[in-house]
Scaffold this motif. Structure first.
Motif, PDB file in Angstrom:
ATOM      1  N   PRO A  91       0.818  -1.205  -0.020  1.00 49.15           N
ATOM      2  CA  PRO A  91       0.097  -0.019  -0.052  1.00 49.15           C
ATOM      3  C   PRO A  91       0.905   1.329   0.045  1.00 49.15           C
ATOM      4  CG  PRO A  91       0.062  -0.894   2.246  1.00 49.15           C
ATOM      5  CD  PRO A  91       0.999  -1.756   1.287  1.00 49.15           C
ATOM      6  N   PHE A  92       1.060   1.874  -0.992  1.00 51.63           N
ATOM      7  CA  PHE A  92       1.812   2.957  -1.179  1.00 51.63           C
ATOM      8  C   PHE A  92       1.081   4.211  -0.647  1.00 51.63           C
ATOM      9  CE2 PHE A  92       2.839   0.519  -5.149  1.00 51.63           C
ATOM     10  CZ  PHE A  92       4.209  -0.001  -4.637  1.00 51.63           C
ATOM     11  N   SER A  93      -0.051   4.235  -0.590  1.00 46.93           N
ATOM     12  CA  SER A  93      -0.831   5.330   0.059  1.00 46.93           C
ATOM     13  C   SER A  93      -2.481   4.960   0.278  1.00 46.93           C
ATOM     14  CB  SER A  93      -0.688   6.742  -0.734  1.00 46.93           C
ATOM     15  OG  SER A  93      -1.918   6.425  -2.009  1.00 46.93           O
ATOM     16  N   PRO A  94      -3.283   5.767   1.032  1.00 51.08           N
ATOM     17  CA  PRO A  94      -4.450   4.924   1.068  1.00 51.08           C
ATOM     18  C   PRO A  94      -5.232   4.612  -0.218  1.00 51.08           C
ATOM     19  CG  PRO A  94      -4.097   6.864   2.514  1.00 51.08           C
ATOM     20  CD  PRO A  94      -2.893   6.711   1.444  1.00 51.08           C
ATOM     21  N   LEU A 151       8.984 -16.100  10.973  1.00 50.74           N
ATOM     22  CA  LEU A 151       8.578 -15.626  12.708  1.00 50.74           C
ATOM     23  C   LEU A 151       8.693 -14.224  13.068  1.00 50.74           C
ATOM     24  CD1 LEU A 151      10.834 -18.827  13.742  1.00 50.74           C
ATOM     25  CD2 LEU A 151       8.317 -18.649  13.941  1.00 50.74           C
ATOM     26  N   ALA A 152       9.539 -13.529  12.549  1.00 55.86           N
ATOM     27  CA  ALA A 152       9.619 -12.186  12.578  1.00 55.86           C
ATOM     28  C   ALA A 152       8.257 -11.328  12.331  1.00 55.86           C
ATOM     29  CB  ALA A 152      10.663 -11.532  12.086  1.00 55.86           C
ATOM     30  N   LEU A 153       7.660 -11.711  11.136  1.00 58.49           N
ATOM     31  CA  LEU A 153       6.309 -11.115  10.786  1.00 58.49           C
ATOM     32  C   LEU A 153       5.158 -11.646  11.715  1.00 58.49           C
ATOM     33  CD1 LEU A 153       6.530 -11.786   6.945  1.00 58.49           C
ATOM     34  CD2 LEU A 153       6.906  -9.687   8.387  1.00 58.49           C
ATOM     35  N   MET A 154       5.227 -12.861  12.407  1.00 63.13           N
ATOM     36  CA  MET A 154       4.071 -13.163  13.051  1.00 63.13           C
ATOM     37  C   MET A 154       3.921 -12.167  14.277  1.00 63.13           C
ATOM     38  SD  MET A 154       2.824 -15.423  11.790  1.00 63.13           S
ATOM     39  CE  MET A 154       3.073 -14.702  10.508  1.00 63.13           C
ATOM     40  N   GLY A 155       4.844 -11.604  15.029  1.00 61.98           N
ATOM     41  CA  GLY A 155       4.707 -10.514  15.939  1.00 61.98           C
ATOM     42  C   GLY A 155       4.031  -9.359  15.459  1.00 61.98           C
ATOM     43  N   VAL A 156       4.176  -8.990  14.102  1.00 62.26           N
ATOM     44  CA  VAL A 156       3.283  -7.869  13.526  1.00 62.26           C
ATOM     45  C   VAL A 156       2.117  -8.381  13.531  1.00 62.26           C
ATOM     46  CG1 VAL A 156       2.976  -6.422  11.574  1.00 62.26           C
ATOM     47  CG2 VAL A 156       5.203  -6.610  12.507  1.00 62.26           C
ATOM     48  N   VAL A 157       1.666  -9.665  13.055  1.00 63.04           N
ATOM     49  CA  VAL A 157       0.365 -10.115  12.828  1.00 63.04           C
ATOM     50  C   VAL A 157      -0.344 -10.198  14.237  1.00 63.04           C
ATOM     51  CG1 VAL A 157      -0.867 -12.346  12.049  1.00 63.04           C
ATOM     52  CG2 VAL A 157       0.861 -11.300  10.877  1.00 63.04           C
ATOM     53  N   ILE A 158       0.285 -10.777  15.160  1.00 58.02           N
ATOM     54  CA  ILE A 158      -0.467 -10.612  16.613  1.00 58.02           C
ATOM     55  C   ILE A 158      -0.831  -9.237  17.086  1.00 58.02           C
ATOM     56  CG2 ILE A 158       0.173 -11.130  19.150  1.00 58.02           C
ATOM     57  CD1 ILE A 158       2.034 -13.280  18.044  1.00 58.02           C
ATOM     58  N   LEU A 165      -1.824  -5.969   4.519  1.00 60.53           N
ATOM     59  CA  LEU A 165      -0.787  -5.075   4.747  1.00 60.53           C
ATOM     60  C   LEU A 165      -1.462  -3.526   4.927  1.00 60.53           C
ATOM     61  CD1 LEU A 165       1.972  -5.689   2.116  1.00 60.53           C
ATOM     62  CD2 LEU A 165       1.969  -6.334   4.672  1.00 60.53           C
ATOM     63  N   SER A 166      -2.567  -3.292   4.283  1.00 58.04           N
ATOM     64  CA  SER A 166      -3.471  -2.124   4.606  1.00 58.04           C
ATOM     65  C   SER A 166      -4.030  -2.028   6.086  1.00 58.04           C
ATOM     66  CB  SER A 166      -4.617  -1.972   3.604  1.00 58.04           C
ATOM     67  OG  SER A 166      -4.224  -1.975   2.260  1.00 58.04           O
ATOM     68  N   ALA A 167      -4.350  -3.132   6.503  1.00 59.28           N
ATOM     69  CA  ALA A 167      -4.876  -3.491   7.985  1.00 59.28           C
ATOM     70  C   ALA A 167      -3.870  -3.136   9.000  1.00 59.28           C
ATOM     71  CB  ALA A 167      -5.534  -4.552   8.232  1.00 59.28           C
ATOM     72  N   ILE A 168      -2.571  -3.534   8.462  1.00 57.64           N
ATOM     73  CA  ILE A 168      -1.323  -3.480   9.348  1.00 57.64           C
ATOM     74  C   ILE A 168      -1.020  -2.023   9.419  1.00 57.64           C
ATOM     75  CG2 ILE A 168       1.162  -3.942   9.518  1.00 57.64           C
ATOM     76  CD1 ILE A 168       0.599  -6.645   8.483  1.00 57.64           C
ATOM     77  N   LEU A 240       8.558  -2.891   2.378  1.00 58.48           N
ATOM     78  CA  LEU A 240       8.196  -3.944   3.556  1.00 58.48           C
ATOM     79  C   LEU A 240       8.167  -3.751   5.018  1.00 58.48           C
ATOM     80  CD1 LEU A 240       8.545  -7.276   1.730  1.00 58.48           C
ATOM     81  CD2 LEU A 240       6.463  -6.103   2.238  1.00 58.48           C
ATOM     82  N   ILE A 241       9.817  -3.104   5.117  1.00 55.08           N
ATOM     83  CA  ILE A 241       9.808  -2.500   6.344  1.00 55.08           C
ATOM     84  C   ILE A 241       9.207  -1.354   6.705  1.00 55.08           C
ATOM     85  CG2 ILE A 241      12.083  -1.425   7.495  1.00 55.08           C
ATOM     86  CD1 ILE A 241      13.797  -3.423   6.224  1.00 55.08           C
ATOM     87  N   THR A 242       9.187  -0.443   5.733  1.00 54.95           N
ATOM     88  CA  THR A 242       8.229   0.809   6.103  1.00 54.95           C
ATOM     89  C   THR A 242       7.002   0.570   6.455  1.00 54.95           C
ATOM     90  OG1 THR A 242       9.847   2.063   4.787  1.00 54.95           O
ATOM     91  CG2 THR A 242       7.409   3.030   4.961  1.00 54.95           C
ATOM     92  N   THR A 243       6.222  -0.273   5.661  1.00 53.07           N
ATOM     93  CA  THR A 243       4.829  -0.904   5.839  1.00 53.07           C
ATOM     94  C   THR A 243       4.631  -1.476   7.248  1.00 53.07           C
ATOM     95  OG1 THR A 243       4.526  -1.111   3.479  1.00 53.07           O
ATOM     96  CG2 THR A 243       2.945  -2.239   4.876  1.00 53.07           C
ATOM     97  N   LEU A 244       5.498  -2.455   7.492  1.00 51.52           N
ATOM     98  CA  LEU A 244       5.291  -3.311   8.629  1.00 51.52           C
ATOM     99  C   LEU A 244       5.636  -2.815  10.118  1.00 51.52           C
ATOM    100  CD1 LEU A 244       6.868  -6.595   7.180  1.00 51.52           C
ATOM    101  CD2 LEU A 244       4.356  -6.059   7.507  1.00 51.52           C
TER     102      LEU A 244
END
Length: 314
Positions: A91-94, A151-158, A165-168, A240-244
């Motif tokens: 998601p580059f922007s809304p 495994l690192a991404l799962m922390g963001v999901v929790i 990604l938009s919801a994150i 992805l780093i920016t988004t997450l």
């Protein structure tokens, strides 16, 4: 705007960015290492990229007679397609996103796994010992570090309760996830660097050991696809780093797309600085670091994040 026009514009911009990233890296490396970079062709050497593209397009497109021609040809196409598909969920922007669906992170992990086939096919089809050794290194490295990336991404999901990604990004409207997930961010950064085999984790292309690795036998535009694919991978991981972890397009005063570009650009510069600052480890050190250090840390981060979330909900 037509529905097909947005993906086309994004595709053209990404390919241009991937090409000009080569100029940016060479200029910054020369600045940090106190030497001259591209400075002859055009202002500040900006047209050096065009000269390189002309050279790649006009260079002889040679296929080794001992190679498996079909696999040899499609291997570089796979890495380009998989990397470009990754941008479809960013998601580059809304209002600027090619594809929005609920399980975007799973899609990301799937295409990152498929990218290893490109490297393996390139090394195998070349019928060269050096290319095959580089491909085997890549397979072991990418498959190992994908575990810790997931495994690192799962922390963001929790924290966000969502794979979209938009919801994150929306979940970071109050506080960026880097505040809650500093260890997860570091793990994802290291795994992402290894996944795109950038320095210092560029063991599959260690020129001093395996003569450029899996793409040793490639020339012309096939080599160019591997080359540009690597820089597109840097842009994708930075996005992805920016988004997450850094709120995506969110920020005060400036338009959302500007915030996204600024944050992503910062991490692109960081990846370039890594190449200038950190030496390459031995291959056995790379694998020991992944399984003996990153695995326990990623599991500890996942358990700690889940425990905190349960404590808050309880």
């Amino acid at each position: 705007m037509n529905s097909w026009l947005v993906p086309l514009i994004i595709l053209v911009i990404l390919l241009l960015l991937g090409a000009w990233s080569t100029w940016l890296e060479r200029r910054l490396l020369s600045l940090w290492q106190d030497r001259l970079g591209p400075n002859r062709v055009g202002p500040f050497g900006l047209f050096q990229v065009i000269a390189d593209m002309i050279k790649i397009y006009t260079k002889e497109d040679w296929i080794p007679p001992f190679a498996d021609k079909f696999l040899f040809v499609i291997a570089p196409m796979i890495v380009m397609i998989m990397t470009l598909l990754g941008f479809a969920i960013i998601p580059f922007s809304p209002n600027i996103q090619i594809a929005q669906f609920d399980h975007a992170l799973l899609f990301l992990l799937a295409i990152s796994s498929l990218s290893v086939y490109s490297i393996m096919l390139a090394g195998f089809s070349s019928n060269s010992k050096y290319a095959l050794l580089g491909a085997m290194r890549t397979a072991a490295q990418m498959l190992s570090y994908e575990v810790f990336m997931g495994l690192a991404l799962m922390g963001v999901v929790i924290l966000s309760d969502d794979f979209s990604l938009s919801a994150i990004v929306q979940a970071q409207s109050d506080v960026w996830f880097i505040v809650y997930q500093p260890l997860g961010f570091v793990l994802f950064l290291i795994a992402g660097t290894a996944e795109i085999h950038r320095a210092p984790f560029d063991l599959p292309e260690a020129e001093t050991e395996i003569v450029a690795g899996f793409h040793t036998e490639y020339s012309s535009m096939k080599f160019g696809m591997f080359f540009i694919g690597e820089y597109l991978g840097v842009i994708l991981i930075s996005s992805l780093i920016t988004t997450l972890y850094f709120g995506g397009w969110q920020g005060p005063f400036l338009p959302p797309i500007v915030w996204f570009i600024l944050k992503t650009g910062f991490f692109i510069l960081f990846f370039i600085l890594l190449r200038a600052a950190i030496p390459r480890p031995r291959y056995d050190q790379l694998m020991i670091f992944s399984w003996y250090i990153l695995l326990p840390l990623s599991l500890a981060n996942l358990l700690f994040t889940g425990a905190i979330k349960l404590a808050i909900l309880g």
